[in-house]
Design an enzyme around this catalytic site. Structure first.
Site, PDB file in Angstrom:
ATOM      1  N   HIS A 120     -57.654 -24.685 -76.910  1.00 25.92           N
ATOM      2  CA  HIS A 120     -56.866 -25.773 -76.309  1.00 25.92           C
ATOM      3  C   HIS A 120     -56.829 -25.629 -74.793  1.00 25.92           C
ATOM      4  CE1 HIS A 120     -54.544 -26.374 -80.355  1.00 25.92           C
ATOM      5  NE2 HIS A 120     -55.716 -26.933 -80.369  1.00 25.92           N
ATOM      6  N   CYS A 125     -62.928 -30.757 -65.112  1.00 24.84           N
ATOM      7  CA  CYS A 125     -63.406 -32.110 -64.818  1.00 24.84           C
ATOM      8  C   CYS A 125     -63.678 -32.818 -66.135  1.00 24.84           C
ATOM      9  CB  CYS A 125     -64.701 -32.046 -63.998  1.00 24.84           C
ATOM     10  SG  CYS A 125     -65.562 -33.619 -63.914  1.00 24.84           S
ATOM     11  N   SER A 153     -48.751 -21.843 -87.114  1.00 24.57           N
ATOM     12  CA  SER A 153     -48.295 -22.586 -88.295  1.00 24.57           C
ATOM     13  C   SER A 153     -49.491 -23.246 -88.981  1.00 24.57           C
ATOM     14  CB  SER A 153     -47.288 -23.655 -87.864  1.00 24.57           C
ATOM     15  OG  SER A 153     -47.905 -24.553 -86.952  1.00 24.57           O
TER      16      SER A 153
END
Ligand code: APR
Ligand code: ZN
Length: 282
Positions: free
Chosen positions: A126, A134, A203
Site C-alpha cells: 500500500h 508520480c 484482519s
C-alpha cells in the site's frame, strides 16, 4: 498451548525453503500507531473518517490541488510517523531475514517501520506515507525531494514529476486506487513461490492484498505415498503452510485458509518464535 504453536512455527520456519511474511497494522500498534479495525481501531472509532477515506482517491483525481492543500493542513490519522519507532515484532522479522530464513516481507503498512527495523527485501503493497509517487510514470521520491510547504505558499500545488511532468501524490495507496504494477506483480510472485507464509497483525479483509494467502493456498505439489497395497501413489498436497499471528481470528482462520493461528501480540509472539528458532538450530 501457545508455547506448542510457537515451537511448531519455529520448526516450520527452520524446515522451509522459501518463507515470507505478510503484515498489517496490527504489527505497529505496539509502536503506538493505531490499527483500523481492531477494538480501538481508527475506523472502529471513527466511521466517518473511513467514509471520507473511501472518497479520497476520487477527490485526488478531480481536484489534486485541493487534495494536497487538505493533506498538508490536516494531521495524519496515524499520528507522527516520522517519530514512530519499530517494536520487537518488526525486529523479529528482520532477524529472521538475517538468519536466512525469511526471504521477503510484504506489508500493508505505510508507516515505514519495517524499513527502519532493517528489513532487506520489503514490498510496501500500500506504498509508504514517507514517500511520494508520480501517478503517470510510477517514479517514487522521498519527501525531502519536494519542498511542499513552499509549493503551497507559492500556490504551486500539486507537485509535478521532474521526469515526466506528471502529477505527484503521496505513495500511500488510497481505497480504490490501483496497486502500483511493480509491487502487485512482485508480491504475487512471492506468494506463488513461498512454502511458508507467516501472516502477522492483519484482519485480512482488504483486497487485493487478502488474495495473496488465497493464491498461496491454491498451489499444490505432488507427493508420492505408499498405498495399503504397497504400491506408490502420487497425490497433490498443499505446497504452503500458512501461519497467522494475530490478536483475534480472521476470515483466513474461519475459512481454513491458514493452517493455524497463534493468537497473541506480534511484539511478543514473533520474538518468542525467533528464540525457538535459535534454540532448535543450536
Ligand atoms: N498483535 C497482534 N494482532 C494485533 C495487534 C498486536 N499487537 N494489534 C492489533 N492486532 C490485530 C487486530 O485485532 C486486527 O485483527 O491486527 C488486525 C489489524 O487489522 P486492521 O486494523 O484491519 O489492519 P489491516 O489488516 O492492516 O488493514 C488493511 O486497510 O484501512 C486500510 O489501507 C489500510 O493497509 C490498511 C488496510
Ligand atoms: Zn513521472
Amino acid at each position: 498451548m501457545i508455547e506448542e504453536l510457537i515451537a511448531r512455527a519455529a520448526r516450520d520456519l527452520i524446515n522451509s525453503q522459501y518463507a515470507i511474511a505478510l503484515t498489517g497494522a496490527g504489527i505497529s500498534t505496539e509502536s503506538g500507531i493505531p490499527d483500523f479495525r481492531g477494538p480501538s481501531g481508527i475506523w472502529t472509532k471513527n466511521p466517518e473518517a473511513e467514509r471520507r477515506a473511501y472518497r479520497s482517491y476520487e477527490r485526488f483525481k478531480s481536484d489534486p490541488k485541493g487534495w494536497w492543500l487538505e493533506r498538508l493542513t490536516t494531521p495524519s490519522l496515524l499520528g507522527d510517523l516520522e517519530q514512530a519507532q519499530p517494536n520487537a515484532g518488526h525486529y523479529a522479522l528482520a532477524e529472521l531475514e538475517r538468519l536466512g530464513i525469511l526471504k521477503c516481507v510484504i506489508t500493508q503498512n505505510v508507516d515505514g517501520l519495517h524499513e527502519k527495523a532493517g528489513a532487506g527485501k520489503l514490498l510496501e503493497y500500500h506504498g509508504s506515507i514517507l514517500k511520494l509517487r508520480c501517478i503517470s510514470c510510477n517514479s517514487r521520491f522521498s519527501h525531502h525531494e519536494f519542498d511542499l510547504q513552499k509549493l503551497m505558499e507559492e500556490d504551486a500545488l500539486p507537485p509535478h514529476c521532474p521526469k515526466c511532468d506528471g502529477i505527484v501524490k503521496t505513495d500511500g495507496v488510497a481505497f480504490g486506487e490501483p496497486i502500483p504494477g511493480d509491487v502487485a506483480h512482485n508480491s504475487l510472485e512471492e506468494a506463488w513461490r513461498c512454502d511458508i507464509m507467516l501472516i502477522c497483525g492483519t484482519s485480512a479483509v482488504v483486497f487485493p492484498f487478502a488474495n495473496l494467502p488465497r493464491t498461496a493456498r491454491e498451489r499444490k505439489i505432488e507427493r508420492e505415498r505408499r498405498t495399503d497395497t504397497g504400491l506408490y501413489a502420487v497425490e497433490k498436497v498443499p505446497a504452503v503452510t500458512i501461519i497467522e499471528v494475530n490478536a483475534e481470528p480472521t476470515p483466513l482462520t474461519d475459512e481454513g485458509i491458514s493452517d493455524y493461528l497463534i493468537q497473541g501480540k506480534t511484539g511478543e509472539v514473533l520474538p518468542a518464535i525467533v528464540e525457538q528458532v535459535k534454540k532448535l538450530r543450536m
